[in-house]
Design an enzyme around this catalytic site. Structure first.
Site, PDB file in Angstrom:
ATOM      1  N   LYS A 230       0.838  -1.207   0.000  1.00  0.00           N
ATOM      2  CA  LYS A 230       0.000   0.000   0.000  1.00  0.00           C
ATOM      3  C   LYS A 230       0.867   1.249   0.000  1.00  0.00           C
ATOM      4  O   LYS A 230       1.759   1.398   0.831  1.00  0.00           O
ATOM      5  CB  LYS A 230      -0.928   0.026   1.205  1.00  0.00           C
ATOM      6  CG  LYS A 230      -1.838   1.256   1.268  1.00  0.00           C
ATOM      7  CD  LYS A 230      -2.836   1.170   2.408  1.00  0.00           C
ATOM      8  CE  LYS A 230      -2.275   1.635   3.729  1.00  0.00           C
ATOM      9  NZ  LYS A 230      -2.109   3.122   3.795  1.00  0.00           N
TER      10      LYS A 230
ATOM     11  N   ASP B  56      -3.496   4.220  -2.040  1.00  0.00           N
ATOM     12  CA  ASP B  56      -4.488   4.609  -1.041  1.00  0.00           C
ATOM     13  C   ASP B  56      -4.445   6.124  -0.811  1.00  0.00           C
ATOM     14  O   ASP B  56      -3.998   6.592   0.235  1.00  0.00           O
ATOM     15  CB  ASP B  56      -4.225   3.848   0.260  1.00  0.00           C
ATOM     16  CG  ASP B  56      -5.309   4.084   1.299  1.00  0.00           C
ATOM     17  OD1 ASP B  56      -6.457   4.379   0.902  1.00  0.00           O
ATOM     18  OD2 ASP B  56      -5.004   3.969   2.499  1.00  0.00           O
TER      19      ASP B  56
ATOM     20  N   LYS C  77      -7.322   7.994  -1.397  1.00  0.00           N
ATOM     21  CA  LYS C  77      -8.695   8.349  -1.007  1.00  0.00           C
ATOM     22  C   LYS C  77      -9.198   9.613  -1.701  1.00  0.00           C
ATOM     23  O   LYS C  77      -9.581  10.598  -1.070  1.00  0.00           O
ATOM     24  CB  LYS C  77      -8.798   8.504   0.523  1.00  0.00           C
ATOM     25  CG  LYS C  77      -8.414   7.265   1.303  1.00  0.00           C
ATOM     26  CD  LYS C  77      -8.574   7.492   2.802  1.00  0.00           C
ATOM     27  CE  LYS C  77      -8.201   6.258   3.603  1.00  0.00           C
ATOM     28  NZ  LYS C  77      -6.724   6.012   3.596  1.00  0.00           N
TER      29      LYS C  77
ATOM     30  N   ASP D 132     -13.366  14.504  -4.481  1.00  0.00           N
ATOM     31  CA  ASP D 132     -13.421  15.796  -5.150  1.00  0.00           C
ATOM     32  C   ASP D 132     -14.625  15.820  -6.076  1.00  0.00           C
ATOM     33  O   ASP D 132     -15.474  14.918  -6.034  1.00  0.00           O
ATOM     34  CB  ASP D 132     -12.116  16.029  -5.928  1.00  0.00           C
ATOM     35  CG  ASP D 132     -11.685  17.488  -5.953  1.00  0.00           C
ATOM     36  OD1 ASP D 132     -12.524  18.337  -6.355  1.00  0.00           O
ATOM     37  OD2 ASP D 132     -10.538  17.786  -5.575  1.00  0.00           O
TER      38      ASP D 132
ATOM     39  N   THR E   4     -11.622   3.704   9.671  1.00  0.00           N
ATOM     40  CA  THR E   4     -11.581   2.856  10.863  1.00  0.00           C
ATOM     41  C   THR E   4     -11.100   3.604  12.102  1.00  0.00           C
ATOM     42  O   THR E   4     -11.162   3.066  13.205  1.00  0.00           O
ATOM     43  CB  THR E   4     -10.680   1.629  10.631  1.00  0.00           C
ATOM     44  OG1 THR E   4      -9.402   2.069  10.163  1.00  0.00           O
ATOM     45  CG2 THR E   4     -11.303   0.692   9.615  1.00  0.00           C
TER      46      THR E   4
ATOM     47  N   ARG F 288       1.616  -1.924  11.197  1.00  0.00           N
ATOM     48  CA  ARG F 288       2.587  -1.926  12.290  1.00  0.00           C
ATOM     49  C   ARG F 288       2.825  -3.285  12.949  1.00  0.00           C
ATOM     50  O   ARG F 288       3.960  -3.554  13.370  1.00  0.00           O
ATOM     51  CB  ARG F 288       2.190  -0.862  13.325  1.00  0.00           C
ATOM     52  CG  ARG F 288       2.592   0.545  12.876  1.00  0.00           C
ATOM     53  CD  ARG F 288       1.934   1.632  13.697  1.00  0.00           C
ATOM     54  NE  ARG F 288       0.525   1.807  13.329  1.00  0.00           N
ATOM     55  CZ  ARG F 288      -0.222   2.832  13.739  1.00  0.00           C
ATOM     56  NH1 ARG F 288       0.294   3.752  14.532  1.00  0.00           N
ATOM     57  NH2 ARG F 288      -1.479   2.931  13.355  1.00  0.00           N
TER      58      ARG F 288
END
Length: 241
Positions: A33, A60, A62, A65, A124, A216
């Site tokens: 990603k 990613d 996002k 617009d 999330t 992580r």
């Protein structure tokens, strides 16, 4: 699709050299990603490096617009050979449809496969109370996520980004081939960090997730490759039981 192919690892680092060091440290990872921090730092260079290593790429950024701008951004992303692109479902149906048309045109223009476009339902990091009190959304969080997913499906998108906690409900209302990309996935032996709605990798796959975004617990582990292999093994065991 094998379990390891369903795990997307974020390159949440600030530079091209740090990103490539992480990629080289985890040769068994096939899907990476690229988010806002890294893309702002490196631009398309990181995409080119990952493509040269025959890796799949989840861009990613996002996009959110007006329809014409989203269509243009998706068209350019598709032309770079991206595999998966995020846009915000809250941009509305016209923007979602234009984004899908953009990836089709961009991919066709250079003769590459059309990337999957997935709409973000609810980040999330947002707790149910924040959706209600801060964003003033009158629906309960699971109902709002379902509404965004149905909107994405009706707009011709490949799928959505959702919490694993919503994956089970979405699967009941959406086709089996509708893609559910789930961040907020944490093994029991890892910290939740800034994620509010989490689930273990095995639970997320059992709930119906297509892809898991796990950062992580892998990248910050003392031995990232061992952590990745441990997650894959736990998921394989759970799915075969």
């Amino acid at each position: 699709m094998t379990v390891d192919e369903r795990i997307i690892v974020p390159l949440d680092v600030p530079s091209l050299s740090a990103a490539l060091a992480l990629v080289d440290q985890l040769p068994q990872v096939s899907f990476w990603k690229v988010g806002l921090e890294l893309f702002v730092s490196t631009g398309p260079a990181i995409v080119q490096e990952l493509k040269a290593r025959q890796k799949r790429i989840f861009l990613d950024l996002k996009f959110h617009d007006i329809p014409n701008t989203m269509a243009g951004a998706c068209r350019m992303a598709a032309a770079q050979g991206i595999d998966l692109i995020t846009i915000h479902g809250a941009a509305g149906k016209t923007a979602l449809m234009e984004a899908q048309a953009g990836v089709i045109a961009g991919a066709a223009g250079v003769g590459v496969p059309t990337p999957m476009v997935v709409a973000v339902t609810v980040l999330t990091s947002i707790a149910p109370q924040a959706l209600s009190l801060e964003l003033k959304i009158p629906l309960d969080l699971p109902d709002y996520a379902l509404q965004m997913a149905l909107l994405a499906k009706d707009s011709g998108l490949a799928g959505v980004v959702c919490s694993p906690q919503e994956a089970g409900q979405l699967r009941r209302f959406l086709p089996a081939d509708f893609v559910l990309v789930c961040p907020g996935v944490r093994p029991t032996w890892a910290n939740a960090n800034d994620q509010q709605r989490t689930m273990t990798p095995a639970q997320a796959l059992q709930a119906g997730a297509t892809y898991l975004v796990i950062g992580r617990p892998i990248t910050a582990a003392p031995e990232p490759a061992a952590a990745f292999d441990r997650i894959c093994a736990e998921c394989s065991t759970a799915l075969s039981s």
